[in-house]
Scaffold this active site. Structure first.
Site, mmCIF file in Angstrom:
data_model
loop_
_atom_site.group_PDB
_atom_site.id
_atom_site.type_symbol
_atom_site.label_atom_id
_atom_site.label_comp_id
_atom_site.label_asym_id
_atom_site.label_seq_id
_atom_site.Cartn_x
_atom_site.Cartn_y
_atom_site.Cartn_z
ATOM 1 N N ASP A 200 0.846 -1.190 0.000
ATOM 2 C CA ASP A 200 0.000 0.000 0.000
ATOM 3 C C ASP A 200 0.884 1.244 0.000
ATOM 4 O O ASP A 200 1.608 1.505 0.965
ATOM 5 C CB ASP A 200 -0.894 -0.019 1.241
ATOM 6 N N HIS A 302 -12.196 -1.190 1.850
ATOM 7 C CA HIS A 302 -11.204 -0.557 2.708
ATOM 8 C C HIS A 302 -11.791 -0.470 4.110
ATOM 9 O O HIS A 302 -12.946 -0.066 4.287
ATOM 10 C CB HIS A 302 -10.877 0.853 2.192
#
Length: 388
Positions: A200, A302
């Protein structure tokens, strides 16, 4: 039934260590809970995405802007409420903090609806497409320390997360392209070739640097490359998706169906990552999910925040249809932050106990089965950590 009060609870505490991602380091954990009360005595709970001072600003939007719009409304009319609030705030922001604030209120209204119907959220949405959910362990945050020390730390954390029983792991990158590749190599070698890992970047790269790191992730067999570049750069996402083998994921910084329409039409994502506590709540999440599936783009939500956010996402993942269907379908995963988080682990009267479930059930968990979100915050805990 009428809405009689909407309250924001901003919680915060000092973390045991400073953590970070590509944009900043932070030393405090915060959460923004929303409580909607009705004249029937039924209370719903939601959560707004956005930490620290963002949460404090959102509290003002929730209590001083949205609350006056919906007092006296029937909380079951959540879609009517959603569109009324959105239309009245539209001239002042179709994205960002107004949508984060609306998200928390909308989630609380769905919690109320589930309690009235005496159904868990996933049943209210339409039923469970799976009996349990795969979970990936998110860790390996950045620290303000030399790269050699960070590499050693990432190696230890990657092994620890795998040993906890999670089905996959995700690391942070953002120290610079060459150092980030070293960190990714460390994680891959630490967990082995047969264990899924993701990286990420929190949109820290130029497109050329993202290609440089992405090619290394290709060679390492990373499962996805998350938010490699700025969320506004739709052309860059499309170029990366066309030029790399690793899955390109993103979307946590996108809002509502109109924003997601443009993102999906750009064809820049292999995996969509909507944030229900930001994009407009459950009502809008379900529309975004339908858009994603209409574009044949699989979804992995998410997840960041307290036990309210985690419980909400557990229900949404249970209720998510397979894309595509089949005997052995591709399936979404629940994102679980393995770093210190009292607001996830200690907020509820009955904890979600994710890590124990993961260890005992081969990396999988089941959603709460009570009415609505199926969770109840501890008010003494809220009073202890509330700062606003």
């Amino acid at each position: 039934m009428k809405i009689i009060k909407v309250t924001s609870h901003i919680l915060q505490y000092d973390m045991p260590e400073q953590l970070g991602y590509s944009q900043q380091y932070y030393a405090k954990r915060s959460a923004h809970l929303v409580e909607v009360e009705t004249d029937d005595g039924i209370t719903g709970w939601g959560e707004c995405f956005g930490p620290g001072n963002i949460a404090i600003a959102n509290k003002s939007i929730v209590e001083n802007v949205i609350q006056p719009m919906i007092l006296g409304d029937d909380p079951i009319d959540r879609d009517v409420i959603w569109h009324k609030v959105y239309n009245l705030m539209r001239d002042h922001g179709q994205k960002g903090m107004p949508m984060q604030s609306l998200s928390g209120v909308d989630i609380a209204l769905w919690d109320i609806a589930g309690k009235v119907a005496k159904l868990p959220l996933y049943k209210l949405i339409g039923g469970a497409h799976r009996k349990d959910i795969s979970v990936y362990g998110y860790g390996m945050m950045l620290r303000p320390e030399p790269i050699e020390q960070l590499i050693s730390r990432f190696a230890d954390e990657a092994v620890a997360i795998k040993d906890m029983g999670f089905s996959a792991t995700k690391m942070k990158i953002g120290m610079g392209p060459k150092d980030d590749i070293r960190l990714a190599e460390t994680v891959r070698y630490s967990v082995g070739d047969d264990f899924r890992f993701m990286a990420d970047a929190n949109h820290c790269y130029t497109t050329s640097d993202a290609f440089y790191v992405g090619r290394a992730l290709d060679e390492l067999g990373a499962y996805w490359f998350e938010e490699p570049i700025a969320p506004e750069d739709l052309d860059g996402y499309r170029e990366l998706r066309q030029g790399l083998k690793v899955n390109i994921s993103g979307g946590e910084a996108e809002f509502n169906r109109w924003g997601w329409r443009g993102l999906l039409e750009a064809r820049g994502l292999d995996i969509a990552q909507p944030e229900v506590c930001a994009l407009g709540g459950i009502s809008e999440y379900l529309r975004v999910l339908a858009l994603c599936h209409a574009h044949f783009t699989p979804v992995v939500n998410h997840v960041w925040g307290s036990a309210i956010a985690v419980a909400t996402n557990m229900h949404l993942l249970m209720a998510m249809p397979d894309l595509p269907g089949g005997l052995h379908p591709w399936e979404p995963m629940l994102e679980f932050d393995t770093t210190d988080n009292k607001f996830r682990d200690e907020l509820l009267t009955t904890p979600l106990d994710i890590q124990s479930q993961v260890k005992q059930n081969g990396g999988r968990v089941v959603a709460p089965v009570g009415d609505g979100l199926g969770v109840e915050p501890d008010r003494d805990f809220i009073r202890h950590y509330k700062i606003h």
